[in-house]
Design a protein around this motif. Structure first.
Motif, PDB file in Angstrom:
ATOM      1  N   ASN A 189       4.062  -5.246  -4.769  1.00 16.91           N
ATOM      2  CA  ASN A 189       2.782  -5.783  -4.318  1.00 16.91           C
ATOM      3  C   ASN A 189       1.611  -5.018  -4.907  1.00 16.91           C
ATOM      4  N   ASN A 190       1.739  -3.712  -5.027  1.00 16.62           N
ATOM      5  CA  ASN A 190       0.674  -2.898  -5.615  1.00 16.62           C
ATOM      6  C   ASN A 190       1.306  -1.683  -6.295  1.00 16.62           C
ATOM      7  N   CYS A 191       0.468  -0.813  -6.822  1.00 11.75           N
ATOM      8  CA  CYS A 191       0.996   0.325  -7.596  1.00 11.75           C
ATOM      9  C   CYS A 191       0.636   1.655  -6.959  1.00 11.75           C
ATOM     10  N   GLY A 192       0.624   1.696  -5.634  1.00  8.44           N
ATOM     11  CA  GLY A 192       0.345   2.942  -4.951  1.00  8.44           C
ATOM     12  C   GLY A 192      -1.046   3.476  -5.249  1.00  8.44           C
ATOM     13  N   VAL A 193      -1.200   4.776  -5.168  1.00  9.08           N
ATOM     14  CA  VAL A 193      -2.453   5.444  -5.536  1.00  9.08           C
ATOM     15  C   VAL A 193      -2.112   6.470  -6.604  1.00  9.08           C
ATOM     16  N   ASP A 194      -3.124   7.187  -7.071  1.00 10.81           N
ATOM     17  CA  ASP A 194      -2.917   8.053  -8.230  1.00 10.81           C
ATOM     18  C   ASP A 194      -1.826   9.100  -8.033  1.00 10.81           C
ATOM     19  N   ASP A 195      -1.671   9.613  -6.806  1.00 14.38           N
ATOM     20  CA  ASP A 195      -0.716  10.701  -6.599  1.00 14.38           C
ATOM     21  C   ASP A 195       0.366  10.360  -5.584  1.00 14.38           C
ATOM     22  N   ALA A 196       0.617   9.069  -5.388  1.00 14.59           N
ATOM     23  CA  ALA A 196       1.651   8.683  -4.427  1.00 14.59           C
ATOM     24  C   ALA A 196       2.220   7.322  -4.787  1.00 14.59           C
TER      25      ALA A 196
ATOM     26  N   GLY B 290       8.973  12.223   5.386  1.00 13.05           N
ATOM     27  CA  GLY B 290       7.940  12.657   4.460  1.00 13.05           C
ATOM     28  C   GLY B 290       6.559  12.466   5.041  1.00 13.05           C
ATOM     29  N   GLU B 291       5.563  12.613   4.196  1.00 11.24           N
ATOM     30  CA  GLU B 291       4.175  12.512   4.645  1.00 11.24           C
ATOM     31  C   GLU B 291       3.807  11.060   4.950  1.00 11.24           C
ATOM     32  N   LYS B 292       3.190  10.831   6.105  1.00  8.86           N
ATOM     33  CA  LYS B 292       2.717   9.496   6.481  1.00  8.86           C
ATOM     34  C   LYS B 292       1.226   9.419   6.136  1.00  8.86           C
TER      35      LYS B 292
ATOM     36  N   ALA C  72      11.161   8.806  -1.699  1.00  6.63           N
ATOM     37  CA  ALA C  72      12.160   9.737  -2.240  1.00  6.63           C
ATOM     38  C   ALA C  72      12.744   9.247  -3.557  1.00  6.63           C
ATOM     39  N   THR C  73      13.080   7.960  -3.628  1.00  2.14           N
ATOM     40  CA  THR C  73      13.697   7.466  -4.859  1.00  2.14           C
ATOM     41  C   THR C  73      12.671   7.322  -5.980  1.00  2.14           C
TER      42      THR C  73
ATOM     43  N   GLY D 119       0.856  -1.178   0.000  1.00  2.00           N
ATOM     44  CA  GLY D 119       0.000   0.000   0.000  1.00  2.00           C
ATOM     45  C   GLY D 119       0.891   1.227   0.000  1.00  2.00           C
ATOM     46  N   LEU D 120       0.689   2.110   0.980  1.00  2.00           N
ATOM     47  CA  LEU D 120       1.547   3.279   1.131  1.00  2.00           C
ATOM     48  C   LEU D 120       2.468   3.142   2.334  1.00  2.00           C
ATOM     49  N   CYS D 121       2.570   1.939   2.876  1.00  2.00           N
ATOM     50  CA  CYS D 121       3.387   1.688   4.061  1.00  2.00           C
ATOM     51  C   CYS D 121       4.759   1.168   3.653  1.00  2.00           C
ATOM     52  N   GLY D 122       5.792   1.882   4.050  1.00  2.00           N
ATOM     53  CA  GLY D 122       7.152   1.437   3.751  1.00  2.00           C
ATOM     54  C   GLY D 122       7.572   1.615   2.315  1.00  2.00           C
TER      55      GLY D 122
END
Length: 236
Positions: free
Chosen positions: A57-64, A224-226, A39-40, A32-35
């Protein structure tokens, strides 16, 4: 390239991904967005490499997360387990602009682990009798069919760790460990961004999750943003 002890510490995320070439395969940590290596990933978006194959595992979300590379047209193929949180992913897949290989989550983890361990392939019962097994060799063990899956070795791996040292030894924090150690081991060139860059010898050897043997570059990157991928609120 600016280097530190053992030639592994680089000055910036941009420097760390500067030689990622068009057509490269990436193994990317996170769940997901964990770990996720924020930055890279952002530096690679700015660097502009295209026609990438991303294994994650997944492709994040549209803007992250990897969604940044997807929205920028840099990813040609995704090898993933779960892709339901990204509308750009859906649009590109349905239009034929994105190739997708869906893999059972445990199988994806084992394919990365096997790649890091030098095991070329393995048999698993996961996916037998489904489209996952189409075109793959099957073999029965103890009366149960298994499908042959090939290991994944990526040109580059991008991972995120809590602590790391100049030798590339990494420690992850709680659930942020997830796919990161597997991706780190599977990369020919593994780039680790770390929240805290500590002195060599400061990490407890028994607490190291990824030995520096697997890591070629280390860059310090602030937290960064959590973000929370999907907020769930229980009714009272």
């Amino acid at each position: 390239m600016t280097t530190g002890t053992a030639g592994k510490v680089v000055a910036s995320a941009a420097e760390a991904v500067a030689d990622v070439r068009d057509g490269a395969t990436l193994a990317v940590g996170g769940f997901g967005l964990c770990g996720i290596p924020q930055a890279t990933i952002a530096a690679l978006r700015d660097q502009g490499a295209r026609d990438l194959t991303a294994v994650s595992n997944n492709c994040g979300v549209d803007d992250a997360g990897l969604g940044l590379l997807l929205a920028n047209g840099q990813i040609r193929k995704m090898v993933s387990s779960y892709v339901g949180e990204n509308k750009t992913f859906e649009r590109l897949f349905l239009s034929g602009e994105l190739e997708v290989e869906l893999v059972p989550q445990g199988t994806l983890a084992e394919r990365l682990r096997a790649g890091g361990a030098g095991i070329p392939a393995f048999y698993t019962p996961a996916g037998v009798g489904t489209p996952v097994a189409d075109g793959k060799e099957t073999r029965a063990f103890d009366g149960r069919d298994h499908v042959l899956e090939h290991a994944i070795v990526a040109d580059f791996a991008l991972v995120r760790a809590w602590k790391g040292d100049a030798l590339g030894n990494l420690v992850y924090r709680r659930t942020a460990r997830n796919f990161n150690p597997l991706a780190a081991a599977a990369g020919r060139v593994t780039i680790a961004e770390v929240e805290q860059l500590v002195e060599v010898g400061e990490l407890d050897g028994d607490a190291i999750h990824t030995p520096g043997l697997y890591v070629q570059r280390v860059v310090q990157a602030p937290p960064g943003e959590k973000r929370i991928e999907r907020r769930m609120v229980a009714s009272r």
